[in-house]
Design a protein around this motif. Sequence first.
Motif, PDB file in Angstrom:
ATOM      1  N   ALA A 360       0.856  -1.193   0.000  1.00 60.25           N
ATOM      2  CA  ALA A 360       0.000   0.000   0.000  1.00 60.25           C
ATOM      3  C   ALA A 360       0.888   1.238   0.000  1.00 60.25           C
ATOM      4  CB  ALA A 360      -0.913   0.005   1.221  1.00 60.25           C
ATOM      5  N   PHE A 361       0.532   2.227  -0.831  1.00 62.61           N
ATOM      6  CA  PHE A 361       1.316   3.456  -0.888  1.00 62.61           C
ATOM      7  C   PHE A 361       0.977   4.333   0.311  1.00 62.61           C
ATOM      8  CE2 PHE A 361       1.522   7.969  -1.931  1.00 62.61           C
ATOM      9  CZ  PHE A 361       2.872   8.084  -2.231  1.00 62.61           C
ATOM     10  N   GLN A 362       2.011   4.767   1.026  1.00 64.99           N
ATOM     11  CA  GLN A 362       1.839   5.684   2.146  1.00 64.99           C
ATOM     12  C   GLN A 362       2.832   6.827   1.986  1.00 64.99           C
ATOM     13  OE1 GLN A 362       2.329   2.151   4.923  1.00 64.99           O
ATOM     14  NE2 GLN A 362       1.168   3.554   6.229  1.00 64.99           N
ATOM     15  N   ARG A 363       2.312   8.027   1.813  1.00 65.15           N
ATOM     16  CA  ARG A 363       3.205   9.174   1.678  1.00 65.15           C
ATOM     17  C   ARG A 363       4.000   9.350   2.966  1.00 65.15           C
ATOM     18  NH1 ARG A 363       4.278  12.235  -2.054  1.00 65.15           N
ATOM     19  NH2 ARG A 363       5.344  14.205  -1.747  1.00 65.15           N
ATOM     20  N   HIS A 364       5.270   9.702   2.829  1.00 62.86           N
ATOM     21  CA  HIS A 364       6.210   9.853   3.940  1.00 62.86           C
ATOM     22  C   HIS A 364       6.497   8.525   4.636  1.00 62.86           C
ATOM     23  CE1 HIS A 364       5.859  14.078   3.283  1.00 62.86           C
ATOM     24  NE2 HIS A 364       4.631  14.156   3.736  1.00 62.86           N
ATOM     25  N   CYS A 365       6.220   7.436   3.950  1.00 65.26           N
ATOM     26  CA  CYS A 365       6.485   6.128   4.551  1.00 65.26           C
ATOM     27  C   CYS A 365       7.016   5.145   3.507  1.00 65.26           C
ATOM     28  CB  CYS A 365       5.216   5.584   5.205  1.00 65.26           C
ATOM     29  SG  CYS A 365       5.503   4.135   6.231  1.00 65.26           S
ATOM     30  N   THR A 366       6.329   5.052   2.375  1.00 66.98           N
ATOM     31  CA  THR A 366       6.784   4.172   1.303  1.00 66.98           C
ATOM     32  C   THR A 366       8.090   4.710   0.715  1.00 66.98           C
ATOM     33  OG1 THR A 366       4.508   3.587   0.742  1.00 66.98           O
ATOM     34  CG2 THR A 366       6.192   3.177  -0.933  1.00 66.98           C
ATOM     35  N   LEU A 367       9.101   3.855   0.612  1.00 65.80           N
ATOM     36  CA  LEU A 367      10.371   4.273   0.036  1.00 65.80           C
ATOM     37  C   LEU A 367      10.233   4.429  -1.474  1.00 65.80           C
ATOM     38  CD1 LEU A 367      12.848   1.951   1.982  1.00 65.80           C
ATOM     39  CD2 LEU A 367      12.066   4.245   2.580  1.00 65.80           C
ATOM     40  N   GLU A 368      11.012   5.336  -2.043  1.00 67.15           N
ATOM     41  CA  GLU A 368      10.946   5.552  -3.489  1.00 67.15           C
ATOM     42  C   GLU A 368      11.350   4.302  -4.259  1.00 67.15           C
ATOM     43  OE1 GLU A 368      13.232   9.049  -4.264  1.00 67.15           O
ATOM     44  OE2 GLU A 368      12.023  10.271  -2.912  1.00 67.15           O
ATOM     45  N   THR A 369      12.253   3.515  -3.681  1.00 70.49           N
ATOM     46  CA  THR A 369      12.677   2.277  -4.342  1.00 70.49           C
ATOM     47  C   THR A 369      11.581   1.222  -4.339  1.00 70.49           C
ATOM     48  OG1 THR A 369      13.657   1.544  -2.245  1.00 70.49           O
ATOM     49  CG2 THR A 369      15.114   2.632  -3.833  1.00 70.49           C
ATOM     50  N   GLU A 370      10.544   1.442  -3.531  1.00 72.13           N
ATOM     51  CA  GLU A 370       9.435   0.491  -3.459  1.00 72.13           C
ATOM     52  C   GLU A 370       8.281   0.860  -4.382  1.00 72.13           C
ATOM     53  OE1 GLU A 370      10.098  -0.737   1.250  1.00 72.13           O
ATOM     54  OE2 GLU A 370       8.607   0.778   0.707  1.00 72.13           O
ATOM     55  N   LEU A 371       8.404   1.989  -5.060  1.00 70.76           N
ATOM     56  CA  LEU A 371       7.367   2.381  -6.008  1.00 70.76           C
ATOM     57  C   LEU A 371       7.401   1.465  -7.224  1.00 70.76           C
ATOM     58  CD1 LEU A 371       7.814   6.267  -5.970  1.00 70.76           C
ATOM     59  CD2 LEU A 371       5.943   4.969  -4.940  1.00 70.76           C
ATOM     60  N   PRO A 372       6.284   1.322  -7.935  1.00 71.56           N
ATOM     61  CA  PRO A 372       6.291   0.540  -9.176  1.00 71.56           C
ATOM     62  C   PRO A 372       7.343   1.078 -10.143  1.00 71.56           C
ATOM     63  CG  PRO A 372       4.042   1.071  -8.527  1.00 71.56           C
ATOM     64  CD  PRO A 372       4.940   1.841  -7.608  1.00 71.56           C
ATOM     65  N   TRP A 373       7.918   0.177 -10.918  1.00 74.32           N
ATOM     66  CA  TRP A 373       9.014   0.539 -11.815  1.00 74.32           C
ATOM     67  C   TRP A 373       8.628   1.696 -12.728  1.00 74.32           C
ATOM     68  CZ3 TRP A 373       9.909   0.816 -17.049  1.00 74.32           C
ATOM     69  CH2 TRP A 373      11.248   0.890 -17.450  1.00 74.32           C
ATOM     70  N   LEU A 374       7.429   1.645 -13.291  1.00 74.41           N
ATOM     71  CA  LEU A 374       6.995   2.685 -14.218  1.00 74.41           C
ATOM     72  C   LEU A 374       6.874   4.029 -13.508  1.00 74.41           C
ATOM     73  CD1 LEU A 374       6.185   3.204 -17.137  1.00 74.41           C
ATOM     74  CD2 LEU A 374       3.804   2.743 -16.502  1.00 74.41           C
ATOM     75  N   THR A 375       6.432   4.024 -12.262  1.00 77.69           N
ATOM     76  CA  THR A 375       6.312   5.265 -11.492  1.00 77.69           C
ATOM     77  C   THR A 375       7.684   5.862 -11.210  1.00 77.69           C
ATOM     78  OG1 THR A 375       4.302   4.424 -10.432  1.00 77.69           O
ATOM     79  CG2 THR A 375       5.398   6.290  -9.380  1.00 77.69           C
ATOM     80  N   GLN A 376       8.650   5.008 -10.902  1.00 78.80           N
ATOM     81  CA  GLN A 376       9.999   5.488 -10.602  1.00 78.80           C
ATOM     82  C   GLN A 376      10.654   6.145 -11.810  1.00 78.80           C
ATOM     83  OE1 GLN A 376      12.767   2.944  -8.352  1.00 78.80           O
ATOM     84  NE2 GLN A 376      11.083   1.507  -8.045  1.00 78.80           N
ATOM     85  N   TYR A 377      10.438   5.562 -12.983  1.00 75.23           N
ATOM     86  CA  TYR A 377      11.240   5.965 -14.142  1.00 75.23           C
ATOM     87  C   TYR A 377      10.441   6.634 -15.252  1.00 75.23           C
ATOM     88  CZ  TYR A 377      14.663   2.962 -11.882  1.00 75.23           C
ATOM     89  OH  TYR A 377      15.523   2.405 -10.978  1.00 75.23           O
ATOM     90  N   TRP A 378       9.208   7.057 -14.960  1.00 66.00           N
ATOM     91  CA  TRP A 378       8.402   7.596 -16.050  1.00 66.00           C
ATOM     92  C   TRP A 378       8.981   8.896 -16.602  1.00 66.00           C
ATOM     93  CZ3 TRP A 378       5.722  12.209 -16.515  1.00 66.00           C
ATOM     94  CH2 TRP A 378       5.584  12.978 -15.357  1.00 66.00           C
ATOM     95  N   LEU A 379       9.580   9.716 -15.743  1.00 62.06           N
ATOM     96  CA  LEU A 379      10.181  10.951 -16.242  1.00 62.06           C
ATOM     97  C   LEU A 379      11.384  10.657 -17.133  1.00 62.06           C
ATOM     98  CD1 LEU A 379      10.178  13.699 -13.465  1.00 62.06           C
ATOM     99  CD2 LEU A 379       9.143  13.782 -15.728  1.00 62.06           C
ATOM    100  N   ALA A 380      12.196   9.679 -16.720  1.00 63.67           N
ATOM    101  CA  ALA A 380      13.347   9.298 -17.536  1.00 63.67           C
ATOM    102  C   ALA A 380      12.888   8.731 -18.875  1.00 63.67           C
ATOM    103  CB  ALA A 380      14.203   8.276 -16.792  1.00 63.67           C
ATOM    104  N   LEU A 381      11.842   7.905 -18.830  1.00 62.65           N
ATOM    105  CA  LEU A 381      11.308   7.345 -20.072  1.00 62.65           C
ATOM    106  C   LEU A 381      10.769   8.453 -20.974  1.00 62.65           C
ATOM    107  CD1 LEU A 381       9.438   4.219 -18.645  1.00 62.65           C
ATOM    108  CD2 LEU A 381      11.543   4.223 -19.994  1.00 62.65           C
TER     109      LEU A 381
END
Length: 415
Positions: A360-381
């Motif tokens: 479950a996504f929790q702001r100020h709790c979920t680590l950025e490395t735990e985000l879905p791959w597409l969410t992490q790299y969408w800007l780079a893509l």
Amino acid sequence: MAATFRLLILLLIVVVPPFVRAARDADAVVSRIAFGSCANQSAPQPIWDAVVAFDPQVFVWLGDNVYGDNKRPFRVFGKERTVGPWKNVPRFYPSTEQELRRRYQLAKAKPGYASLRERAQVIGTWDDHDYGLNDAGKEFSGKVFTQRLLLDFLDEAEDSKRRKQAGVYTSHMFGPEGKRVKVILLDTRYHRDPLLSDGTILGDPQWQWLERELHGPQSEITVIGSSIQRNGVIFVSGDVHFGEIARFDCGVQYPLYDVTSSGLTQSVDNSVPIVFQPIMRLLAVLAPTTMRVLNPNCLYKSCTTGQPNFGAIEIDWNALPPRIKLELRDVEGRSVHSVEFPISELQPSGALAMKKQEHAFQRHCTLETELPWLTQYWLALLFFGTIAVFIIAVVLLAITCLSSILTCSKKTKKE
């Protein structure tokens, strides 16, 4: 925690109930602390006027206090190739002791900084460029004389223990009982093992020292795997050439704040032409982050800035209950990002504790490395996709033009 907050340089401000830190008089109550990093001694430094206007009792250097190493040009081809598959020389190389001393003298002579030194106690640590070499660790051979030059720059006493130890880590306790602040400055260079290794950053001697420091005055926070409890921990950091206020709620039983201030002269926005600066700001706001504070007191409601900045901590001891304000200020001294809350919020409390939830996504709790791959790299893509589309469009346009030219040429010959 270091990975979570990208703390390349850590300044751990530990608050003994409630929170304070003083200047030259160890028993004086401190309500204003400023901090900063990344100050190129060869560049104009107008930001010191804003720092002085804030009137801090203590100023903390977080590293890259000068740029003491040298950089060769960016070259893929030629005699000295600094990047690419045919690289044959390192891009960065150290200065001589005499040259580094000259650069420190240049930095110390800046009128604004000289004025600050007259008004506030200046303490600090270093990062790579004032350590002597970009991204260097314990393998750097010049670290003994660079340590001496840093301590001279900070006006460290000749009989200081810091001049006899290996590394510049230190701690300071300020303020009277009930209004004390302990500042622990870590050295993340002198004992650091090579990058990408599974070694240490602090080294055994510094870890042992840190454990002793954390067994100091009574407090209520567990720090760095210690069972000691302390009140009110705030992290501040530098190095990355942008400013940000971040928050992590799932570490201990109260919010952990990290204020990144970088740099006093070096900044992301100033590294690109002015016409591209709005794009850089937009990308910073859109970049996926789970820890950055979103607050109406922050520009564009996103607490990040690519402009030159310094950090500020302001404590109102007269408020009931006492309050603390964390800020990033620009070269004019304007507050561009800030968060403010009662100091009591930095006390362990079951009411403030957050438990991490699986999947479950929790702001100020979920680590950025735990985000879905597409969410992490969408800007780079998006970025590289745009470049790819642009290149393909240029190639197709070139092919179309060439085809048209050949067609016209054939028609001309037939006629």
